[in-house]
Design an enzyme around this catalytic site. Structure first.
Site, short mmCIF file in Angstrom:
data_model
loop_
_atom_site.label_atom_id
_atom_site.label_comp_id
_atom_site.label_asym_id
_atom_site.label_seq_id
_atom_site.Cartn_x
_atom_site.Cartn_y
_atom_site.Cartn_z
CB SER A 44 -0.98 0.10 1.25
OG SER A 44 -1.60 -1.11 1.31
CB THR A 102 -1.67 -14.01 -1.73
OG1 THR A 102 -1.72 -14.29 -3.23
CG2 THR A 102 -2.89 -14.68 -0.96
CD GLU A 202 -3.53 -3.92 14.42
OE1 GLU A 202 -3.66 -2.68 14.13
OE2 GLU A 202 -3.54 -4.76 13.42
CB SER A 221 1.58 -7.70 4.41
OG SER A 221 2.44 -6.56 4.42
CG ASN A 244 -3.16 3.73 9.77
OD1 ASN A 244 -2.85 3.03 8.66
ND2 ASN A 244 -3.42 3.29 10.92
I1 8IG Z 1 -2.22 0.84 5.59
O1 8IG Z 1 -3.08 0.43 11.54
C1 8IG Z 1 -2.45 -0.07 7.37
N1 8IG Z 1 -2.46 -1.48 7.44
N2 8IG Z 1 -2.86 -4.19 11.26
N3 8IG Z 1 -3.10 -1.74 11.28
C2 8IG Z 1 -3.03 -2.97 10.78
N4 8IG Z 1 -2.89 -3.20 9.51
C3 8IG Z 1 -2.64 -1.92 8.87
C4 8IG Z 1 -2.90 -0.43 9.55
C5 8IG Z 1 -3.05 -0.62 10.94
N5 8IG Z 1 -2.87 0.56 8.70
#
Ligand code: 8IG
Length: 282
Positions: A44, A102, A202, A221, A244
């Protein structure tokens, strides 16, 4: 009959390493690149990085490569791209860019999670760069901050390795490669990545647990892929994009829109960063 069995990654009697070898053969054939030097998994926010690296000399739909897509079942399978680039020493190199990750939470099994990494190794790569978008536990890591992964905690309670194969994970995330990355940007921080199963984010209590056990980054991942990469003999560089603040770290709830926006905003900067790191790796 026996042939179908050996090439179906979902058949427990097949050998996932053999499927990866066949897939790599197909990638070589379809891209015209005989041997790759490095492979990248773009998570991402990292999707634009390939364009910064070099010239695309081949592209293969994951549907055309064994192990990437269950035949007959529609779904978004990605593409695998061959990129020619010139390394920092002036040599011509080839990168395999895997746009077909995946995730464990898809429930397709660990073989599919590990497949891309195994194909990279079978296609000749000696280094793999695993990237992701994730949540950050340090408030100073604003959305858009890239962080080097120095270690991980695997909370999936699963492994990509089958059978009694004991793989050493000391220095899984190569100190050498992290050093190369810091020659490009000395301000890059390092952190411990915690892989949760997902696909939900979470709870704040789980984020506090991740913090107390030594985590700095939370995601869905990378850790399982890194283990498979080490088993395959690859040197691993892991880089997270904090998109984030993890749940409860900031006062505002997580929004997928904000996550996407942070990735979009950071795209050109982290793409250029990643391209320069790869050139210096060689
Ligand atoms: I983009 O805050 C992304 N992927 N587990 N927690 C988890 N996966 C994520 C997060 C997150 N932000």
């Amino acid at each position: 009959m026996a042939e179908t069995v050996t090439t179906d990654i979902d058949d427990p009697t097949s050998d996932p390493l053999e499927v990866a070898r066949l897939a790599a053969e197909r990638v070589r054939e379809l891209t015209g690149v005989a041997r790759f030097d490095i492979a990248l998994v773009l998570g991402s926010g990292w999707g634009g990085a390939a364009a910064h690296l070099g010239e695309q000399v081949g592209e293969v739909s994951a549907d055309d490569v064994p192990g990437f897509s269950r035949s007959g079942v529609p779904g978004h399978s990605g593409t695998l791209s061959a990129i020619r680039y010139t390394d920092a020493a002036g040599a011509s190199k080839h990168a395999l860019v895997l746009g077909a990750r995946t995730h464990y939470y898809e429930g397709k099994g660990v073989r599919r999670v590990a497949h891309g990494v195994r194909v990279a190794a079978a296609a000749g790569a000696s280094v793999i760069v695993l990237t992701n978008g994730c949540g950050g536990l340090r408030p100073e890591w604003l959305p858009g901050t890239a962080v080097l992964i120095k270690d991980h905690i695997n909370l999936t309670a699963d492994s990509p390795i089958e059978g009694a194969t004991f793989v050493d994970l000391t220095d899984l995330y190569s100190a050498r490669l992290r050093g190369v990355a810091r020659t490009v940007d000395a301000s890059l921080d390092e952190g411990v990545y915690v892989q949760f199963r997902g696909p939900h984010y979470e709870t704040p209590a789980e984020v506090q647990m991740a913090h107390r056990i030594g985590g700095d980054l939370v995601g869905m991942s990378t850790a399982l892929e890194a283990i498979a990469a080490r088993q395959a003999g690859l040197e691993v560089l892991g880089i997270s994009l904090v998109t984030n603040a993890a749940a409860g770290i900031s006062a505002t709830p997580l929004s997928h829109t904000e996550v996407i926006e942070a990735g979009r905003e950071a795209g050109p900067r982290i793409g250029a960063l990643l391209a320069e790191i790869v050139r210096r790796i060689g």
